[in-house]
Each structure stands twice: as C-alpha cells, then as structure tokens.
Design an enzyme around this catalytic site. Structure first.
Site, PDB file in Angstrom:
ATOM      1  N   HIS A  27      -3.459  -4.841   0.464  1.00  0.00           N
ATOM      2  CA  HIS A  27      -2.751  -5.409   1.622  1.00  0.00           C
ATOM      3  C   HIS A  27      -2.808  -6.940   1.578  1.00  0.00           C
ATOM      4  O   HIS A  27      -3.716  -7.546   2.162  1.00  0.00           O
ATOM      5  CB  HIS A  27      -3.406  -4.939   2.921  1.00  0.00           C
ATOM      6  CG  HIS A  27      -3.196  -3.490   3.208  1.00  0.00           C
ATOM      7  ND1 HIS A  27      -2.104  -3.020   3.917  1.00  0.00           N
ATOM      8  CD2 HIS A  27      -3.922  -2.408   2.871  1.00  0.00           C
ATOM      9  CE1 HIS A  27      -2.184  -1.700   4.008  1.00  0.00           C
ATOM     10  NE2 HIS A  27      -3.280  -1.306   3.382  1.00  0.00           N
TER      11      HIS A  27
ATOM     12  N   CYS B 292       0.830  -1.199   0.000  1.00  0.00           N
ATOM     13  CA  CYS B 292       0.000   0.000   0.000  1.00  0.00           C
ATOM     14  C   CYS B 292       0.866   1.252   0.000  1.00  0.00           C
ATOM     15  O   CYS B 292       1.431   1.600  -1.028  1.00  0.00           O
ATOM     16  CB  CYS B 292      -0.996  -0.035   1.163  1.00  0.00           C
ATOM     17  SG  CYS B 292      -2.420   1.014   0.860  1.00  0.00           S
TER      18      CYS B 292
ATOM     19  N   GLU C 196      -1.137  -9.000   3.136  1.00  0.00           N
ATOM     20  CA  GLU C 196      -0.862  -9.611   4.450  1.00  0.00           C
ATOM     21  C   GLU C 196      -2.126 -10.104   5.150  1.00  0.00           C
ATOM     22  O   GLU C 196      -2.061 -11.037   5.953  1.00  0.00           O
ATOM     23  CB  GLU C 196      -0.091  -8.639   5.356  1.00  0.00           C
ATOM     24  CG  GLU C 196      -0.822  -7.369   5.789  1.00  0.00           C
ATOM     25  CD  GLU C 196      -0.661  -6.189   4.836  1.00  0.00           C
ATOM     26  OE1 GLU C 196      -0.364  -6.425   3.649  1.00  0.00           O
ATOM     27  OE2 GLU C 196      -0.837  -5.036   5.271  1.00  0.00           O
TER      28      GLU C 196
HETATM   29  N1  GLN Z   1      -1.888   6.720   3.031  1.00  0.00           N
HETATM   30  C1  GLN Z   1      -2.008   6.005   1.826  1.00  0.00           C
HETATM   31  C2  GLN Z   1      -3.377   6.160   1.178  1.00  0.00           C
HETATM   32  O1  GLN Z   1      -4.311   6.538   1.823  1.00  0.00           O
HETATM   33  C3  GLN Z   1      -1.676   4.535   2.017  1.00  0.00           C
HETATM   34  C4  GLN Z   1      -2.637   3.823   2.897  1.00  0.00           C
HETATM   35  C5  GLN Z   1      -2.118   2.496   3.412  1.00  0.00           C
HETATM   36  O2  GLN Z   1      -0.926   2.237   3.387  1.00  0.00           O
HETATM   37  N2  GLN Z   1      -3.002   1.679   3.926  1.00  0.00           N
HETATM   38  O3  GLN Z   1      -3.536   5.873   0.025  1.00  0.00           O
END
Ligand code: GLN
Length: 550
Positions: A507, A381, A509
């Site tokens: 994500h 992400c 994970e």
């Molecule tokens: N802050 C970033 C976004 O909002 C990444 C979010 C994250 O890593 N879950 O896109």
C-alpha cells in the site's frame, strides 16, 4: 519526561478532532518541537483490522505493522513522522492486557477495578509513546465524545495525569461543534457549554476550546464561550470548515494557538516556520487544470474508506500542477453493466485495496477497460490482484482464473494464500503486515518511478501472486518489476505493452505526504496527464460491451 496535550471532543463526533490534533502536531513541529501523537480509541475491538469500513473507514497501517485508526494517517501526513504500534490504543487492548496479567497472578489477592487497574494500564500505554523517539510533547487524542460510556476510563486516566506529572506539563484541548440554526441565522454555543460541563464533571477543565463550525464566528460568540466555559478568550479558537484540511494548521497558528500552547506548557522553541506549508496550501488552491481519475471500489459512498488513497492522489496531482477530480465508481454497478459512463473521460483508474467477493468482478472489468483502452491504471494490493486475474482471463485465456479468496476451487488460482498464511485460524492481526523490502528490476516503470534499486513498503494482505504462473505471465507481456529480496513474493506487476498499468501488492498510499508525494502516485498521475493530452475529446465513447473480451 515529555509534556502532554490531551485532545477531547464534545457535542458530536466527525468534526475533525483527528485533523485538529494532527494540525497541533504540525504547529509544534514548525517550532522545532519534537512531537509524537497517539489515539486512544474507546471501542472494545483490539484494533480496527477486523472491523468493516462502514464502521470505521480505512485501516491505516504503520511501518511496524499495526492496524490502526485512520486518524494516524492524518498524524503522519501532517507531522511527517512515522508512528508505531504504541500510537493507537483501544479498550480491547487495555482489557486484554489486564486480564492476561490477572491470569498470570500479577494481582494475586486483589480485586481488579477500572480505577486503578484499567486506568493504570491506560497511563502505562500513554507513557510508552515515544519511549524510542523521546519527544518533547506527546499529543493524545481521545476518540469519541465526552459522555460516551466506553470513554470514561480514558477520561479518568488523562485527568489523573495532570496530578501525576504536573499542571504545567499538561494541556487540555476540547474540540466542539457550534450548530447553526437556519431559521434565526445564528450559531449556538449551548451544546459546547454542556460538553464542557460534562468534562468538568469528570474533573477536567479544558484550557483551549476549538469550536468547529460551518459558519463565520463573531467575537460575541467567542466571548460567550469564554465566559460560560471559563476559558481565556484567546484560547477560544473558531475553526470554520475549510475546503482544504492542510489549511487547518495555518488557521490555528494564525489564531494564536501555537503561541498559547508554548506559553502554557512553557516550551522553549524556535519561532514558527510554516512558510513551506503555506506555499503548499497556496499551491493546492492555485492549481486549476483539471485531471479526472476514477477510484473503482466497494465503499465509494464512504470516502473515509479510501482516505489515504485519495490524499496520496491529490498530493501527486498538486505536485504535477493538476486539480484532481475523483470519480467514485462502485464496482458492483459495473458488473451489472451500469454506470460505465462514469469512466468516460477519466484519465486514470485506481483500484484500491479490499477484502471479500462483493464487487470483485466489477473491479476486474475496470482493469480490463484500462488495459484495453490503454488508460493508466494503478492497482493497490487487491487492485494488483484484480489486474492479475483480468490478465490471466483475458490475455492468457485462463477463463476460470481467480483468487482463492473468492473461489477456493477455481481451476487457475493465479492469486493464492501465502504459504505463511496456511493454517492461520485467528483473523485479528495475522495478515502480512507492515514494511517489507522490495527489490526493483531496472528499466521498468517501477524503477523509473522510484529511482532507487530497493524500497520498503507497507503491507496488509493474506493472498499473493501464485508463482506457478510467473513464466506464463511474463511470456504474455507482464513484468514482475518488484520482488521480495528472496524472489519468493511478487510485490509489483506491470504490463509491458501499456503506457502505465501497474499494481503493487503493498500500500504505497500510506507513505505519501503532502510535501513528499509517493513516487508511484507521481508516476501514475504523470501517465494520466499524458493520457489526457493524447485522448481526443472528439472521439465518440465506444460502448463498453463491445470492448469486453472473454
Ligand atoms: N484481500 C486481499 C488479500 O488479503 C487484498 C488485501 C488488501 O487489499 N489490503 O490479500
């Protein structure tokens, strides 16, 4: 109508009540029982999505897009069941619903009270769990410890449930802690006695006590707890701290908990089948060849903030017969040119998800280090976004490249707010959340890892790769190997001229299981192993500053 196991905590928090509840789920599942698990969180936030990781650790995201307590991650990993938004309930949600109904006029003429209105709403939410999956047993964990002021309505609701649905349909498990007094070398049961008394004051007599401890527990202590707390001896189960949380179901099963639950709830089950789980734990303990991987993040002093990442890495490492050692690197140190030695000798770098500007430049430097030195890199992400910013700055020469999350007026917003997020004012529950499909391009690292043309992965973000820069990136050696089916959103980026540098906007994970590691983590660990072999141990570590481009 399912039967219910209520898990409460006493003495202190953070002794592994969530892992215990998850382990009970695994024990029952091993007998062929269909289980569901729910966490009741007494805090007033609607969900943990707006809380700092310092308060709460990781936010676990379910497939249907709920931002939930990290214990749901344990539940999913232990039971291998996908949970949904009904599985995490907070005081905030309960009150919001009751007040909404009040405004609608549902209680016209009545005075709204904690009992019965709030407790009824809690019970309604408990009943919702598993409405779709029809479980035989629902395990309900109450967050915090008995005596917490916020927890009272939840304790009252679960107390009422015994009368509502019957004694043999409910089981109360209390997880306590036995402190150790060094001066006299003894474990003390008094706090456990007090917490059981507190529970009884609410009207709940626990049937099982799980006594967490850092030391071996004698039969004498077990007998004492049984006597003072009025619990059967065989239902007092000591649970010594273990080096491996996946051992907990085995410890509890071997202590007879599974049989006791089956007997108390009069469940008809198959014999326990934990052979595969035992093999798994044996394999985890048996791996000896070390593999060092760095997690470069903002909350590294707080391991719970990245718990699913850590678990996913270790699942994949064990599958590759490696003993994972994680080097926790604070990205804020890297940007002050400190602690680079922590990256010496690591065979892979992970930059996990995150929000906000602090530590971002250090993460970008870590991505640069990985790209320059051909160290395997997995960006999750924010970790993918950081990889894009670094590539834009160093390879494309767009010095002012950034995400508009960190610099809204930057010249090259290679990461920008998603169109659907424009104009969103409320922060809670408004990100792009939950599973979305991702189509993979053939002959890429991603396709090789997944071995399938399309995947569904869980998301939690507002920002996204800016498509204006796609061509420039591709011409310079980036590959967008995963895209949304309509081609609009970049879901995976990887570098062509690198053994493994891949970032996903989702994500992965959250989908990793101890017995089913996630393909991207498997591929990353595989690449890290190859890197470990190829990296010459004799070569002098170069100074970092010599490596920094741009
Ligand atoms: N802050 C970033 C976004 O909002 C990444 C979010 C994250 O890593 N879950 O896109």
């Amino acid at each position: 109508m399912p039967k219910y196991i209520f898990c409460t905590g006493g003495v202190v928090s953070s002794v592994g009540k969530g892992v215990t509840a998850a382990a009970i789920g695994r024990i029952l599942k091993s007998r062929g029982v269909k289980v569901a698990i729910q966490k009741l969180d007494p805090y007033l936030n609607v969900d943990p999505g707006t809380m700092s990781p310092y308060q709460h650790g990781e936010v676990f995201v379910t497939a249907d897009g709920a931002e939930t307590d990290l214990d749901l991650g344990h539940y999913e990993r232990f039971t291998d069941e996908n949970l949904d938004q009904t599985c995490n309930v907070t005081t905030g949600q309960i009150y919001a619903e009751v007040i909404r109904k009040e405004r609608r006029g549902d209680y016209l003429g009545g005075t709204i009270q904690v009992i019965p209105h709030i407790t009824n709403e809690i019970k309604r939410r408990i009943a919702l769990v598993g409405a779709k999956s029809d479980p035989q047993v629902v395990i309900v964990e109450v967050g915090g410890t008995v005596g917490d002021i916020e927890g009272q309505p939840f304790f009252e609701a679960i107390r009422q449930m015994r009368a509502d649905i019957g004694r043999d349909q409910t089981l109360y498990v209390h997880v306590t802690f036995l402190p150790y007094i060094g001066a006299t070398s003894e474990l003390k049961t008094k706090p456990t006695q007090h917490s059981v008394r507190e529970l009884r004051g609410i009207g709940i007599q626990p049937q099982v006590i799980i006594a967490r401890t850092d030391h071996a527990v004698s039969q004498e202590i077990v007998d004492k707890i049984a006597l003072f707390c009025d619990v059967e001896r065989r239902a007092v189960i000591p649970l010594e701290t273990t080096d491996n949380i996946y051992d907990v179901p085995l410890v509890l099963e071997d202590a007879g908990l599974g049989d006791y639950i089956v007997e108390q709830l009069q469940l008809e089950t198959d014999p326990p089948e934990l052979g595969e789980w035992r093999d798994l734990v044996r394999r985890m303990r048996g791996v000896s060849e070390l593999l060092r991987v760095a997690i470069v993040g903002k909350y590294v002093e707080l391991r719970d903030a990245y718990i699913s990442v850590k678990e996913a890495l270790s699942h994949a490492a064990v599958a590759h017969n490696r003993d994972l050692e994680i080097e926790w690197v604070y990205s804020g140190d890297l940007e002050k040119d400190r602690c680079w030695e922590q990256l010496d000798g690591v065979s892979g770098i992970v930059v996990p998800g995150g929000f906000g500007y602090r530590g971002i430049e250090g993460k970008i430097l870590a991505a640069q280090y990985a790209r320059n030195r051909q160290v395997p890199y997995l960006g999750l992400c924010l970790g993918m976004q950081v990889m894009c910013i670094e590539f834009a700055r160093s390879v494309l020469g767009l010095e002012d490249a950034n995400s508009t999350e960190f610099d809204s007026s930057c010249e090259h917003p290679v990461i920008d707010l998603m169109p659907d997020q424009q104009g969103v004012v409320n922060l809670g529950g408004t990100m792009r959340l939950g599973i979305y499909p991702c189509v993979l391009s053939s002959s890429t690292e991603a396709a090789r890892a997944y071995q399938q043309p399309a995947v569904d992965e869980r998301h939690r973000h507002r920002f996204e790769f800016n498509n204006r820069y796609r061509d420039m990136f591709e011409q310079a050696g980036a590959r967008f190997s995963g895209l949304s089916p309509d081609d609009r959103l970049v879901e995976i980026m990887e570098l062509v001229d690198h053994p493994f540098m891949l970032g996903s906007q989702f994500h992965p994970e959250f989908r990793s299981r101890p017995n089913r590691p996630h393909p991207l983590f498997l591929a990353f660990i595989q690449a890290a192993m190859s890197y470990a072999v190829s990296a010459s141990p004799q070569s002098e570590p170069e100074s970092h500053s010599a490596e920094v481009e741009a």
